[in-house]
Structure formats: C-alpha cells, structure tokens
Design a protein around this motif. Structure first.
Motif, PDB file in Angstrom:
ATOM      1  N   LEU A  40       0.816  -1.201   0.000  1.00 58.05           N
ATOM      2  CA  LEU A  40       0.000   0.000   0.000  1.00 58.05           C
ATOM      3  C   LEU A  40       0.854   1.258   0.000  1.00 58.05           C
ATOM      4  N   ALA A  99      -5.389  -6.784  -1.119  1.00 60.09           N
ATOM      5  CA  ALA A  99      -5.503  -5.380  -1.496  1.00 60.09           C
ATOM      6  C   ALA A  99      -6.545  -5.192  -2.592  1.00 60.09           C
TER       7      ALA A  99
ATOM      8  N   LEU B  29      -6.743   3.537  -0.992  1.00 59.52           N
ATOM      9  CA  LEU B  29      -6.338   3.264  -2.366  1.00 59.52           C
ATOM     10  C   LEU B  29      -7.424   3.702  -3.347  1.00 59.52           C
TER      11      LEU B  29
END
Lengths: 224, 132
Positions: A40, A99, B29
């Motif tokens: 990340l 992720a 993100l």
C-alpha cells in the motif's frame, strides 16, 4: 490551430511530441503500478511518480503555472495526506494479499472496454487536429493570474468559501471522534485500575513465585 | 503537437483510475485512484485550453479550481475514512455493508438484528470488533 494535415507529417513527430510520449509512458506505467501493487505504501509512492509525470506534461503543454501548482498541491500535500491516512489506519507495510477486492476481473473488463471506446472516439475525433505550441505562452503565470483575477474572481472567492467549509467539516468530523474517544477513555482507565491491583496482588500471592524455585530445582536435576 | 497525444493519455489515465476505484479494497487506495481520474480530467482541460487559445483561460482556471476542490475532497475523504476506521476497525470498502439491502432482512456480517443500529446509540459490538 491548424486543420490541414498536409502541413504536418503524420508519422514524423516533433521533439515535443516524442518527449510527451516518453513522459506519458512513464506516467501511465506509474499509474498502472499504483492501482495494481500489493504494497500500500508503494502505491502512494508510485502515485508521486504519476502526478509528477503529469506536471511535466503540463510543462510540455506550456502551462507552467498549473505545473507548479500540481507539484505543490498534489505531490506536496495530497500524497503526504494519503501517507498519513495509510499510517493512521494501520496499513500493513509488506505485501497484503487482499488489497484487491473480488470484483477485480469485472473492474478490468469495465476499464478495458471504456478505454477502448474512449480511445477510438478520441482518436477518430481529433485525428487532424494539431496544437500550436509556438505562439505566445498560453499558461504563463502572468497570463493565468490576469485571467484569474479579471474574469474568474467570483468563482475564486466561492472556492475560498468551499475550502473554509471543508476545513470546518474536517474539524467537526475529528471533534466528534475526540468526544467519543474521551468518553471511552474515562471508562477505560477505571477498568484498568480495577484490573491493576488484581495483577499486583496476584503477583504477590502468586503460587508461581513458589513454583519458580521448584522449576530451578527441576532444572538443576535435569542438568545434574 | 498532435492533440491526440494528451487526449489519449488522459483517456488511459482515466481508465486506470476507474479500474482502481472498482478493484481496490482499501478506501485510501480508492481515494488515490480518484486522484488519478481527476488528474486525467485536468490534463484534458489544459490540453484543450492550449489548443483553443482561449482568451479567458477558462481551461486553466477550471484546472486550478479542480485542484483546489480535489484537495478539499481528499481532506474530507480521509477524515471520513479515519472515522470509519476508528468505529469499525477496518477501512475495507467491501465490508462496509450497513446500508446494503438484504432480501431476508437479516444481517450476515455480525448476526445482530438490523433494528439494533439506531443512530443515536453507541455501538459496542463494532467497538469490540475494532479492539479485537
């Protein structure tokens, strides 16, 4: 603006075009790594490369003021804010396997389909259109400042009100949070005080303190 | 310069950001991908402003406004993400399903009945999740 394709070679790019293409490839690669990497923090750092590449593209398009604003605001503050957010949400430092969510293949299909459609439409629409970069600089600081404070003063002031509202909103969100933490904090030390003496008394009366010499004796027996 | 270069680059950056918004799980993100999409729009605005030689510099003024709005958006977005993280213990957008419509009316995530989530009450079950 020139519409005659004959005055420009179709496959004889100028130096500015070659530089734009190379920087664009770097920018696009950094953007792809940003959205696909499993680490990340590396995603935030690759975002710096992508945003810096876009700043260079602004410079190549003779928009220098926008380029430096891009460097100052995006690379300087937004990425730092994102890194602080990653730290405060305890993002894992190493590789995190989850992720990407489960719908990444559907996302890939949507992205590729929209990219194909938009590239087709854009290249078909602007096939014979050239930007004239040789004239007066369009985006110098003087030109941008003059237009901003001559024609765009009212939106500029409205934007300051928007930034004030965003500031107040962020403070309100954080303060509500602090109040909750404070009410939790008044409960948690109480429970800690209740459990603290128990541990101390337990360590005093602990049968383990009597066991320890026994363990040592056993160890001595084992060693002997 | 051919106008297709910045236009195609902006399109590709926008689609990369679109993929990131749809495919990423961490909310921060997702915010990064939103920034990529906003930058693609800014590149388009600057390129068309330089192409049209606008007297009002509308494209570049709008680019500046977009950058400022994006800065405000990232601040508020990160404040919301941090609030969600402190309340729920995770910032995965896949797990934030309190507003999801379920056909049977049950709550598959934590087993409590949906009437339990009254807005005024503090919710100790999520707090326990966060502490765990």
């Amino acid at each position: 603006m020139t519409l005659a394709a004959a005055s420009h070679g179709f496959l004889s790019p100028t130096g500015v075009e070659i530089a734009f293409l190379l920087v664009g490839l770097v920018t696009l690669g950094a953007a792809v790594v940003t959205v696909t990497t499993k680490q990340l923090v590396h995603a935030a750092l690759w975002l710096v490369v992508a945003l810096g590449g876009i700043a260079v593209e602004y410079l190549l398009l003779t928009a220098e003021f926008i380029a430096w604003v891009q460097v100052l605001i995006y690379v300087g503050s937004v990425v730092v804010l994102l890194l602080f957010g990653l730290m405060l949400t305890k993002a894992p430092i190493g590789r995190s396997e989850n992720a990407d969510s489960g719908n990444r293949w559907a996302a890939l299909i949507v992205a590729v389909a929209s990219a194909a459609a938009l590239v087709w439409v854009v290249t078909d629409a602007f096939r014979t259109t050239w930007i004239d970069l040789d004239g007066a600089v369009q985006g110098s600081t003087e030109a941008s400042g003059r237009s901003l404070f001559q024609y765009w003063v009212l939106p500029f002031e409205a934007l300051s009100v928007l930034l004030l509202a965003a500031l107040v909103g962020a403070i309100v969100l954080s303060r509500k949070n602090d109040d909750r933490e404070r009410s939790d904090g008044s409960e948690r030390p109480g429970s800690g005080k209740q459990s603290g003496p128990r541990e101390q008394s337990g360590s005093r009366e602990q049968p383990g303190s009597r066991e320890r010499p026994g363990d040592r004796a056993r160890l001595r027996e084992d060693q002997g | 310069m051919h106008l297709a270069y910045p236009a195609v680059l902006a399109v590709l950056l926008f689609c990369v950001g679109l993929y990131g918004v749809l495919a990423r799980r961490n909310a921060i993100l997702v915010l990064m991908s939103v920034e990529l999409m906003l930058n693609a729009v800014n590149l388009n605005l600057v390129a068309f402003d330089v192409w049209l030689r606008d007297k009002l510099h509308a494209g570049q003024a709008l680019t500046l406004f977009t950058i400022a709005v994006a800065a405000a958006e990232i601040g508020i977005g990160l404040a919301i993400v941090l609030l969600v993280y402190r309340n729920r213990g995770s910032s995965d957008v896949d797990r934030l399903r309190d507003l999801a419509e379920r056909p049977d009316g049950s709550d598959p995530d934590d087993g409590s009945d949906p009437n339990d989530d009254t807005p005024g009450r503090p919710r100790p079950d999520h707090r326990a999740e966060a502490a765990a």
